[in-house]
Design a protein around this motif. Structure first.
Motif, PDB file in Angstrom:
ATOM      1  N   ALA A 259       0.630  -1.286   0.115  1.00 42.93           N
ATOM      2  CA  ALA A 259       0.399   0.037  -0.426  1.00 42.93           C
ATOM      3  C   ALA A 259       0.731   0.961  -0.083  1.00 42.93           C
ATOM      4  O   ALA A 259       1.634   1.875   0.813  1.00 42.93           O
ATOM      5  N   PRO A 260       1.095   1.834  -1.289  1.00 44.15           N
ATOM      6  CA  PRO A 260       1.764   3.189  -1.184  1.00 44.15           C
ATOM      7  C   PRO A 260       1.569   3.991  -0.513  1.00 44.15           C
ATOM      8  O   PRO A 260       0.570   4.292   0.167  1.00 44.15           O
ATOM      9  N   GLY A 261       2.910   4.830   0.394  1.00 47.16           N
ATOM     10  CA  GLY A 261       2.874   5.294   1.288  1.00 47.16           C
ATOM     11  C   GLY A 261       2.181   4.796   2.668  1.00 47.16           C
ATOM     12  O   GLY A 261       2.111   6.402   3.787  1.00 47.16           O
ATOM     13  N   ALA A 262       2.130   3.879   3.269  1.00 53.12           N
ATOM     14  CA  ALA A 262       1.067   3.220   4.013  1.00 53.12           C
ATOM     15  C   ALA A 262       2.412   1.991   4.140  1.00 53.12           C
ATOM     16  O   ALA A 262       2.985   2.549   5.836  1.00 53.12           O
ATOM     17  N   TYR A 263       2.529   1.224   3.434  1.00 57.03           N
ATOM     18  CA  TYR A 263       3.562  -0.206   4.430  1.00 57.03           C
ATOM     19  C   TYR A 263       3.638  -1.617   3.269  1.00 57.03           C
ATOM     20  O   TYR A 263       2.600  -1.304   1.899  1.00 57.03           O
ATOM     21  N   TYR A 264       3.854  -2.445   3.606  1.00 56.26           N
ATOM     22  CA  TYR A 264       4.182  -3.675   2.926  1.00 56.26           C
ATOM     23  C   TYR A 264       4.080  -4.395   3.583  1.00 56.26           C
ATOM     24  O   TYR A 264       4.827  -4.466   4.771  1.00 56.26           O
ATOM     25  N   SER A 265       4.219  -5.791   3.365  1.00 55.43           N
ATOM     26  CA  SER A 265       3.894  -6.920   4.430  1.00 55.43           C
ATOM     27  C   SER A 265       4.081  -8.217   3.215  1.00 55.43           C
ATOM     28  O   SER A 265       4.185  -8.425   2.036  1.00 55.43           O
ATOM     29  N   ILE A 266       4.970  -8.864   4.069  1.00 57.37           N
ATOM     30  CA  ILE A 266       5.089 -10.369   2.997  1.00 57.37           C
ATOM     31  C   ILE A 266       5.143 -11.577   4.096  1.00 57.37           C
ATOM     32  O   ILE A 266       5.991 -11.429   4.750  1.00 57.37           O
ATOM     33  N   GLU A 267       4.310 -12.388   3.546  1.00 54.82           N
ATOM     34  CA  GLU A 267       4.186 -13.889   4.868  1.00 54.82           C
ATOM     35  C   GLU A 267       4.505 -14.544   3.265  1.00 54.82           C
ATOM     36  O   GLU A 267       3.768 -14.805   2.511  1.00 54.82           O
ATOM     37  N   LYS A 268       4.840 -15.481   4.125  1.00 58.18           N
ATOM     38  CA  LYS A 268       5.638 -16.354   3.533  1.00 58.18           C
ATOM     39  C   LYS A 268       5.300 -18.164   4.339  1.00 58.18           C
ATOM     40  O   LYS A 268       5.840 -18.303   5.398  1.00 58.18           O
ATOM     41  N   THR A 269       4.793 -19.130   3.830  1.00 58.24           N
ATOM     42  CA  THR A 269       4.543 -20.410   4.618  1.00 58.24           C
ATOM     43  C   THR A 269       5.359 -21.239   3.337  1.00 58.24           C
ATOM     44  O   THR A 269       5.056 -21.944   2.682  1.00 58.24           O
ATOM     45  N   GLN A 270       6.186 -21.424   4.548  1.00 57.41           N
ATOM     46  CA  GLN A 270       7.271 -23.105   3.672  1.00 57.41           C
ATOM     47  C   GLN A 270       6.318 -24.177   4.474  1.00 57.41           C
ATOM     48  O   GLN A 270       7.504 -24.499   5.441  1.00 57.41           O
ATOM     49  N   LYS A 271       6.464 -25.542   3.671  1.00 57.83           N
ATOM     50  CA  LYS A 271       6.492 -26.742   3.601  1.00 57.83           C
ATOM     51  C   LYS A 271       6.758 -27.466   2.856  1.00 57.83           C
ATOM     52  O   LYS A 271       6.855 -27.910   2.105  1.00 57.83           O
ATOM     53  N   VAL A 272       7.789 -28.794   3.705  1.00 56.70           N
ATOM     54  CA  VAL A 272       9.099 -29.182   3.662  1.00 56.70           C
ATOM     55  C   VAL A 272       8.383 -30.018   3.788  1.00 56.70           C
ATOM     56  O   VAL A 272       8.623 -30.798   5.670  1.00 56.70           O
ATOM     57  N   LYS A 273       8.188 -32.029   3.259  1.00 53.46           N
ATOM     58  CA  LYS A 273       7.601 -32.632   3.902  1.00 53.46           C
ATOM     59  C   LYS A 273       9.080 -33.509   4.156  1.00 53.46           C
ATOM     60  O   LYS A 273       8.087 -33.921   5.866  1.00 53.46           O
ATOM     61  N   ILE A 274      10.193 -33.258   4.907  1.00 56.48           N
ATOM     62  CA  ILE A 274      10.866 -34.139   5.986  1.00 56.48           C
ATOM     63  C   ILE A 274      10.636 -33.114   6.980  1.00 56.48           C
ATOM     64  O   ILE A 274      10.915 -33.300   8.245  1.00 56.48           O
ATOM     65  N   MET A 275      11.254 -31.723   6.807  1.00 52.59           N
ATOM     66  CA  MET A 275      11.431 -31.189   7.398  1.00 52.59           C
ATOM     67  C   MET A 275      10.699 -29.987   8.481  1.00 52.59           C
ATOM     68  O   MET A 275      10.810 -29.608   9.584  1.00 52.59           O
ATOM     69  N   GLY A 276       9.686 -30.115   7.682  1.00 50.08           N
ATOM     70  CA  GLY A 276       8.144 -29.531   8.415  1.00 50.08           C
ATOM     71  C   GLY A 276       8.128 -28.301   7.519  1.00 50.08           C
ATOM     72  O   GLY A 276       8.382 -28.086   6.355  1.00 50.08           O
ATOM     73  N   ALA A 277       7.392 -27.304   8.686  1.00 47.08           N
ATOM     74  CA  ALA A 277       6.555 -25.823   8.391  1.00 47.08           C
ATOM     75  C   ALA A 277       7.646 -25.497   9.127  1.00 47.08           C
ATOM     76  O   ALA A 277       7.898 -24.875   9.757  1.00 47.08           O
ATOM     77  N   ASN A 278       7.540 -23.555   7.788  1.00 42.65           N
ATOM     78  CA  ASN A 278       8.422 -22.125   8.512  1.00 42.65           C
ATOM     79  C   ASN A 278       7.608 -21.410   7.641  1.00 42.65           C
ATOM     80  O   ASN A 278       6.552 -21.361   6.530  1.00 42.65           O
ATOM     81  N   ASN A 279       7.368 -20.609   8.923  1.00 40.88           N
ATOM     82  CA  ASN A 279       6.097 -19.192   8.118  1.00 40.88           C
ATOM     83  C   ASN A 279       7.353 -18.119   8.749  1.00 40.88           C
ATOM     84  O   ASN A 279       7.979 -18.347   9.685  1.00 40.88           O
ATOM     85  N   TYR A 280       7.466 -17.278   7.283  1.00 39.43           N
ATOM     86  CA  TYR A 280       8.055 -15.870   8.056  1.00 39.43           C
ATOM     87  C   TYR A 280       7.195 -14.775   7.863  1.00 39.43           C
ATOM     88  O   TYR A 280       6.668 -14.653   6.778  1.00 39.43           O
ATOM     89  N   ARG A 281       7.405 -13.656   8.019  1.00 33.71           N
ATOM     90  CA  ARG A 281       6.962 -12.265   8.100  1.00 33.71           C
ATOM     91  C   ARG A 281       7.224 -11.600   8.038  1.00 33.71           C
ATOM     92  O   ARG A 281       8.062 -10.814   9.266  1.00 33.71           O
ATOM     93  N   ILE A 282       7.489 -10.139   7.018  1.00 35.08           N
ATOM     94  CA  ILE A 282       7.553  -9.070   7.057  1.00 35.08           C
ATOM     95  C   ILE A 282       7.019  -8.155   6.570  1.00 35.08           C
ATOM     96  O   ILE A 282       6.282  -8.570   6.018  1.00 35.08           O
ATOM     97  N   LYS A 283       6.945  -7.228   8.015  1.00 34.38           N
ATOM     98  CA  LYS A 283       6.003  -5.454   7.675  1.00 34.38           C
ATOM     99  C   LYS A 283       6.477  -4.890   7.671  1.00 34.38           C
ATOM    100  O   LYS A 283       7.261  -4.115   8.974  1.00 34.38           O
ATOM    101  N   GLY A 284       6.604  -4.116   7.178  1.00 36.98           N
ATOM    102  CA  GLY A 284       7.454  -2.025   7.339  1.00 36.98           C
ATOM    103  C   GLY A 284       6.022  -1.357   6.969  1.00 36.98           C
ATOM    104  O   GLY A 284       5.656  -1.139   5.961  1.00 36.98           O
ATOM    105  N   VAL A 285       6.519  -0.524   8.355  1.00 38.44           N
ATOM    106  CA  VAL A 285       5.310   0.059   7.971  1.00 38.44           C
ATOM    107  C   VAL A 285       6.280   1.983   8.152  1.00 38.44           C
ATOM    108  O   VAL A 285       7.092   1.980   8.479  1.00 38.44           O
ATOM    109  N   PHE A 286       5.209   2.868   6.926  1.00 42.12           N
ATOM    110  CA  PHE A 286       5.777   4.230   6.319  1.00 42.12           C
ATOM    111  C   PHE A 286       5.912   4.965   7.569  1.00 42.12           C
ATOM    112  O   PHE A 286       4.766   5.048   8.175  1.00 42.12           O
TER     113      PHE A 286
END
Length: 184
Positions: free
Chosen positions: A157-184
């Motif tokens: 959202a220009p001038g407000a924020y950006y966010s990145i949410e990533k969910t990764q599920k690897v069969k042997i290793m399990g799940a990982n969740n990542y979140r990045i949020k930048g507020v201007f």
């Protein structure tokens, strides 16, 4: 001995030929260079302009990074907006081979692009506009194979924020969740 020298020459010539062919193949002209009209919203150009604008403005960003629930927050100046917005730029769907691969639903305040085929990484793009100006870009990417499944939800959202949410599920290793949020 003669056999060794000729084999060595053959390997060298073949390697050079493969390198030249490979470098030529990597330098395909962009769609704009061919004079073709873009079918969908130009994500690459939009985020290139945003990266330039943000580099010029150099705003202080309240950035939160989280991995599997453990979060860290800092106020900082981003040194490379091109890198920071790279996942958005990589979601470009204006490849010539994909010109008929997305359904387009246009409304007064938004345009929605939905992938027709499950093998396409970028599943959906929503562009919200008000008075002709982009107010938000939301992107859903999904990559899957027999070993892993990765889903990305990107919002800008220009001038407000950006966010990145990533969910990764690897069969042997399990799940990982990542979140990045930048507020201007």
């Amino acid at each position: 001995m003669y056999w060794y020298k000729s084999t060595k020459k053959f390997i060298i010539y073949t390697s050079v030929l493969l390198l030249l062919c490979g470098s030529y193949a990597c330098n395909k002209p962009e769609i704009k260079e061919t004079g073709a009209e873009l079918k969908y919203f130009d994500i690459k150009e939009y985020f290139a302009k945003e990266a330039l604008r943000l580099t010029t403005q150099n705003p202080l960003v309240d950035k939160t990074v989280a991995h599997n629930g453990a979060a860290e927050n800092k106020k900082l100046k981003i040194t490379s907006w091109t890198k920071e917005l790279n996942l958005f730029t990589e979601s470009d769907i204006n490849k010539p081979a994909w010109k008929l691969s997305y359904n387009v639903q246009a409304n007064d305040d938004s345009v929605v692009y939905k992938a027709k085929y499950p093998e396409l990484k970028t599943r959906e793009i929503v562009i919200r506009k008000k008075a002709g100006q982009v107010t938000a870009v939301a992107i859903v990417n999904n990559t899957h194979n027999i070993l892993y499944n990765t889903t990305e939800k990107l919002v800008y959202a220009p001038g407000a924020y950006y966010s990145i949410e990533k969910t990764q599920k690897v069969k042997i290793m399990g799940a990982n969740n990542y979140r990045i949020k930048g507020v201007f």
